[in-house]
Design a protein around this motif. Sequence first.
Motif, short mmCIF file in Angstrom:
data_model
loop_
_atom_site.label_atom_id
_atom_site.label_comp_id
_atom_site.label_asym_id
_atom_site.label_seq_id
_atom_site.Cartn_x
_atom_site.Cartn_y
_atom_site.Cartn_z
N SER A 245 0.85 -1.18 0.00
CA SER A 245 0.00 0.00 0.00
C SER A 245 0.89 1.24 0.00
N GLN A 246 0.42 2.28 -0.71
CA GLN A 246 1.20 3.52 -0.72
C GLN A 246 0.29 4.68 -1.08
N ASN A 247 0.35 5.70 -0.23
CA ASN A 247 -0.36 6.95 -0.51
C ASN A 247 0.38 8.08 0.21
N ALA A 248 -0.21 9.25 0.26
CA ALA A 248 0.48 10.40 0.86
C ALA A 248 0.71 10.25 2.36
N ALA A 249 -0.07 9.38 3.02
CA ALA A 249 0.03 9.24 4.47
C ALA A 249 0.80 8.01 4.91
N LEU A 250 0.88 6.98 4.04
CA LEU A 250 1.36 5.68 4.49
C LEU A 250 2.00 4.90 3.35
N SER A 251 3.03 4.13 3.70
CA SER A 251 3.64 3.20 2.75
C SER A 251 3.88 1.89 3.50
N VAL A 252 3.46 0.77 2.89
CA VAL A 252 3.65 -0.55 3.48
C VAL A 252 4.34 -1.41 2.43
N THR A 253 5.55 -1.91 2.76
CA THR A 253 6.34 -2.64 1.78
C THR A 253 7.00 -3.84 2.43
N LEU A 254 7.00 -4.96 1.72
CA LEU A 254 7.76 -6.15 2.12
C LEU A 254 9.09 -6.11 1.41
N PHE A 255 10.16 -6.52 2.10
CA PHE A 255 11.49 -6.58 1.50
C PHE A 255 12.11 -7.94 1.76
N ALA A 256 12.93 -8.39 0.81
CA ALA A 256 13.76 -9.58 0.98
C ALA A 256 15.17 -9.21 0.53
N PHE A 257 16.14 -9.38 1.41
CA PHE A 257 17.54 -9.04 1.14
C PHE A 257 18.36 -10.32 1.08
N ASP A 258 19.19 -10.46 0.06
CA ASP A 258 20.17 -11.53 0.06
C ASP A 258 21.30 -11.12 1.01
N LYS A 259 21.99 -12.09 1.56
CA LYS A 259 23.11 -11.81 2.47
C LYS A 259 24.10 -10.86 1.80
N GLY A 260 24.48 -9.81 2.54
CA GLY A 260 25.45 -8.85 2.06
C GLY A 260 24.86 -7.69 1.27
N GLU A 261 23.58 -7.75 0.95
CA GLU A 261 22.93 -6.65 0.22
C GLU A 261 22.54 -5.55 1.20
N GLU A 262 22.33 -4.34 0.66
CA GLU A 262 22.02 -3.22 1.53
C GLU A 262 21.23 -2.14 0.83
N ILE A 263 20.62 -1.29 1.63
CA ILE A 263 20.08 -0.02 1.18
C ILE A 263 20.92 1.02 1.90
N GLY A 264 21.63 1.83 1.13
CA GLY A 264 22.56 2.80 1.69
C GLY A 264 21.87 3.88 2.50
N THR A 265 22.66 4.69 3.14
CA THR A 265 22.16 5.74 4.01
C THR A 265 21.27 6.72 3.25
N HIS A 266 20.11 6.96 3.84
CA HIS A 266 19.14 7.88 3.26
C HIS A 266 18.28 8.46 4.37
N VAL A 267 17.42 9.40 4.03
CA VAL A 267 16.54 10.05 5.00
C VAL A 267 15.11 9.92 4.48
N SER A 268 14.18 9.73 5.39
CA SER A 268 12.76 9.66 5.05
C SER A 268 12.02 10.79 5.75
N GLU A 269 11.00 11.30 5.10
CA GLU A 269 10.17 12.34 5.71
C GLU A 269 9.16 11.76 6.70
N GLY A 270 9.04 10.42 6.72
CA GLY A 270 8.10 9.79 7.64
C GLY A 270 8.81 8.91 8.64
N ASP A 271 8.11 8.58 9.73
CA ASP A 271 8.61 7.61 10.70
C ASP A 271 8.52 6.23 10.07
N ALA A 272 9.59 5.44 10.17
CA ALA A 272 9.63 4.12 9.56
C ALA A 272 9.71 3.05 10.64
N LEU A 273 8.70 2.19 10.67
CA LEU A 273 8.65 1.08 11.61
C LEU A 273 8.98 -0.19 10.83
#
Length: 116
Positions: free
Chosen positions: A34-62
């Motif tokens: 789900s994604q809209n102006a108020a909320l984003s809900v995403t599933l992720f699967a990472f292989d060992k050693g993979e990453e998402i580099g440093t970034h900033v979000s305008e929302g609180d991320a749980l």
Amino acid sequence: MQNSLIKNIAQETVFRLTEQVEVLPGQVVSKTLSQNAALSVTLFAFDKGEEIGTHVSEGDALVTVLEGTGRFTINGAEHVLKAGESLLMPSRKPHAVFAQDAFKMLLLVVFPPLET
């Protein structure tokens, strides 16, 4: 048929979140639920050693780790999470994600109200 606010998941069917996204060699896989102006809900699967580099979000991320082990860095502080553990990454603080082992997570981002 009514349009669903949550997509990419069968309605009225029991399922496991961990089975909705697959770890693929050398990749970070995401599936938006789900994604809209108020909320984003995403599933992720990472292989060992993979990453998402440093970034900033305008929302609180749980984040909740569903399988495996992930390392989350918030403003320079490292947190290692295992399956069943969650972490709140505050808005506007630099953060990154690294897969110590192959892992899956659910990410819920709540954005501030739009100014009018």
